[in-house]
Scaffold this motif. Structure first.
Motif, PDB file in Angstrom:
ATOM      1  N   GLY A 120      -3.346   0.390   8.291  1.00 16.67           N
ATOM      2  CA  GLY A 120      -2.571  -0.730   8.798  1.00 16.67           C
ATOM      3  C   GLY A 120      -2.491  -1.867   7.806  1.00 16.67           C
ATOM      4  O   GLY A 120      -1.481  -2.575   7.721  1.00 16.67           O
TER       5      GLY A 120
ATOM      6  N   GLU B 108       0.241  -0.831   5.372  1.00 14.36           N
ATOM      7  CA  GLU B 108       1.551  -0.892   6.014  1.00 14.36           C
ATOM      8  C   GLU B 108       2.055  -2.329   6.117  1.00 14.36           C
ATOM      9  O   GLU B 108       3.260  -2.584   6.026  1.00 14.36           O
ATOM     10  CB  GLU B 108       1.491  -0.263   7.408  1.00 14.36           C
ATOM     11  CG  GLU B 108       1.263   1.241   7.421  1.00 14.36           C
ATOM     12  CD  GLU B 108       2.505   2.021   7.017  1.00 14.36           C
ATOM     13  OE1 GLU B 108       3.546   1.404   6.724  1.00 14.36           O
ATOM     14  OE2 GLU B 108       2.433   3.265   6.978  1.00 14.36           O
ATOM     15  N   SER B 109       1.136  -3.256   6.311  1.00 13.37           N
ATOM     16  CA  SER B 109       1.516  -4.667   6.441  1.00 13.37           C
ATOM     17  C   SER B 109       1.463  -5.412   5.120  1.00 13.37           C
ATOM     18  O   SER B 109       1.665  -6.633   5.089  1.00 13.37           O
ATOM     19  CB  SER B 109       0.601  -5.357   7.458  1.00 13.37           C
ATOM     20  OG  SER B 109      -0.724  -5.454   6.952  1.00 13.37           O
ATOM     21  N   ASP B 110       1.160  -4.692   4.030  1.00 13.79           N
ATOM     22  CA  ASP B 110       1.019  -5.296   2.700  1.00 13.79           C
ATOM     23  C   ASP B 110      -0.028  -6.406   2.696  1.00 13.79           C
ATOM     24  O   ASP B 110       0.131  -7.434   2.044  1.00 13.79           O
ATOM     25  CB  ASP B 110       2.357  -5.831   2.200  1.00 13.79           C
ATOM     26  CG  ASP B 110       2.383  -6.011   0.677  1.00 13.79           C
ATOM     27  OD1 ASP B 110       1.600  -5.323  -0.016  1.00 13.79           O
ATOM     28  OD2 ASP B 110       3.180  -6.840   0.187  1.00 13.79           O
TER      29      ASP B 110
ATOM     30  N   ALA C 113      -1.041  -8.252   5.278  1.00 11.16           N
ATOM     31  CA  ALA C 113      -0.850  -9.341   6.235  1.00 11.16           C
ATOM     32  C   ALA C 113      -1.819  -9.257   7.414  1.00 11.16           C
ATOM     33  O   ALA C 113      -2.087 -10.258   8.069  1.00 11.16           O
ATOM     34  CB  ALA C 113       0.585  -9.342   6.757  1.00 11.16           C
ATOM     35  N   ARG C 114      -2.333  -8.064   7.689  1.00 13.27           N
ATOM     36  CA  ARG C 114      -3.310  -7.900   8.769  1.00 13.27           C
ATOM     37  C   ARG C 114      -4.272  -6.778   8.387  1.00 13.27           C
ATOM     38  O   ARG C 114      -3.983  -5.952   7.509  1.00 13.27           O
ATOM     39  CB  ARG C 114      -2.623  -7.586  10.093  1.00 13.27           C
ATOM     40  CG  ARG C 114      -1.839  -6.272  10.093  1.00 13.27           C
ATOM     41  CD  ARG C 114      -1.219  -5.962  11.436  1.00 13.27           C
ATOM     42  NE  ARG C 114      -0.460  -4.719  11.393  1.00 13.27           N
ATOM     43  CZ  ARG C 114      -0.996  -3.508  11.507  1.00 13.27           C
ATOM     44  NH1 ARG C 114      -2.316  -3.386  11.665  1.00 13.27           N
ATOM     45  NH2 ARG C 114      -0.248  -2.423  11.448  1.00 13.27           N
TER      46      ARG C 114
ATOM     47  N   ALA D 245      -1.849 -13.005   2.863  1.00 14.39           N
ATOM     48  CA  ALA D 245      -1.798 -11.588   2.499  1.00 14.39           C
ATOM     49  C   ALA D 245      -2.141 -11.381   1.026  1.00 14.39           C
ATOM     50  O   ALA D 245      -2.801 -10.398   0.666  1.00 14.39           O
ATOM     51  CB  ALA D 245      -0.415 -11.014   2.804  1.00 14.39           C
TER      52      ALA D 245
END
Length: 426
Positions: free
Chosen positions: A36, A39-41, A43-44, A296
């Motif tokens: 994840g 996938e969020s680069d 961010a989370r 991020a």
């Protein structure tokens, strides 16, 4: 700060451990899963369901990976162990990821490393995994990670429970260490900086406990200074010794704020259990104005620095496997000779006081029935040999866990569990 791009073909699987967080090259199905976080680069952080999906995918994808549950938290979340490589490999390396739930970068580095090694096709990685078994506890504190707290669901700091073993999480890790006898235990954490005295990208530290066998201690220090730090440095990260503030101009030590020899911390317990332990700490705080504006970007730097350090671990394991195995094997056998003092204080940089040295240890400790009943499970989890008696139990010092026994049972040890009765009649 961005590390230079490296390929998965670097010798001895270093790249599989240290490659930056980018999409894996196209391969035949099944397609390698992504975290994840990826996938969020950045961010989370990867959620628990996403972690479970990734681990299930790699478990299905190849025989070189197996995933097992080794414990269950109070909130009914699994503590899991991932094995990568051959069961009969020459060396075993154990990664413990995110014991503190609010320190997630190590967990992300571990999850992406598991995936990369599971799907790697190159000969160097296959050769590395034929000689090294990598064990990974990807989330050592699942309840704390879910709540973003340092402690577990009871608020207990798991990294202060590796002697008493009162938490399900620490008990699970103790059982793995007892049963798998790792040669290296690598513990991934994060820290908050104090500029200008304490603000490196990465800090690390070996076992300082004075009961650690000298050869094992030296292997751990070599892992730090000759492999992990240079690997991170090549990618542009600054490094230093955990717990030591330094003068920003001269580089001289100013004071020690952490990193002592207390036995209840995993870094020190690793040495007591004959493994070259290393604590690694990445910096949480943003380094640049850009990182302050983009969380991020800061997150990606934190995880990438952990990945770079893991590259040094891979190189060390491959180049030192013979010396490492000799050191850990000799350490495990040393206790049967039953000679020398046992230290209940001090550290490798802090000379023990006379009151902290058991110069003439007893032959063993006698426990009455109630004492033994209270701690028999913990003794078993530590792998301590016990002789049963009608009146309770006798715990001899002449065993592999010799140095650990007084720390558990002698009234002079600061964290002892019960006060055993010393027996001087050998």
């Amino acid at each position: 700060m961005t590390p230079r791009i490296r390929t998965l073909a670097l010798a001895c699987a270093t790249a599989a451990l240290a490659a930056p967080l980018v999409t894996a090259p196209a391969q035949a199905t099944p397609k390698p899963p992504r975290t994840g976080f990826e996938e969020s680069d950045g961010a989370r952080w990867t959620s628990q369901p996403e972690e479970q999906e990734l681990l299930a995918a790699v478990d299905r994808a190849t025989d070189r990976v197996s995933v097992t549950r080794i414990g269950t938290t109070k909130k009914d979340r699994p503590v899991q162990l991932v094995r990568i490589g051959e069961r009969r490999a020459e060396n075993t390396v154990l990664l413990i990821c995110s014991q503190h739930g609010d320190e997630p970068s190590g967990r992300e580095a571990c999850l992406s490393t598991i995936r990369d090694l599971a799907y790697a096709k190159d000969k160097q990685t296959r050769r590395f995994l034929s000689r090294t078994t990598l064990l990974v506890v990807p989330t050592a504190n699942p309840d704390g990670r879910a709540a973003d707290t340092r402690g577990n669901s009871d608020g207990v700091d798991i990294n202060r429970d590796h002697l008493a073993l009162q938490t399900a999480e620490a008990r699970a890790m103790a059982a793995v260490i007892r049963d798998r006898e790792p040669d290296v235990i690598y513990d991934l954490h994060e820290y908050g900086a104090t500029p200008k005295y304490y603000d490196k990208d990465l800090f690390d530290l070996w076992p300082r406990n004075l009961n650690t066998d000298r050869a094992v201690h030296d292997e751990a220090e070599t892992l730090s200074k000759a492999y992990v730090r240079p690997a991170a440095g090549r990618d542009g990260y600054t490094t230093g010794t955990y717990g030591i503030w330094t003068d920003p101009v001269t580089g001289d030590p100013v004071k020690q704020t952490a990193g002592d020899g207390q036995e209840r911390i995993l870094r020190n317990m690793s040495g007591l259990k004959h493994a070259a332990g290393l604590l690694i700490e990445s910096r949480v705080d943003p380094l640049t104005d850009a990182e302050k504006k983009d969380e991020a970007l800061n997150n990606r730097r934190r995880v990438a620095s952990q990945r770079s350090a893991l590259g040094g671990l891979a190189a060390f394991t491959d180049e030192h496997r013979g010396r490492l195995e000799a050191a850990t094997d000799a350490s495990r056998a040393k206790g049967y000779r039953d000679r020398g003092p046992v230290y209940v204080g001090g550290a490798d940089n802090d000379r023990a006081e006379p009151s902290e040295i058991i110069q003439d240890p007893p032959c063993g400790y006698r426990l009455d029935a109630a004492q033994y009943r209270d701690i028999k499970d913990e003794l078993a989890l530590h792998g301590v040999a016990v002789k049963h008696r009608k009146s309770g139990a006798y715990v001899p010092l002449r065993q592999s866990a010799r140095a650990l026994v007084p720390l558990l049972l002698d009234e002079r040890a600061p964290y002892h569990m019960v006060t055993g009765r010393p027996d001087m009649t050998c």
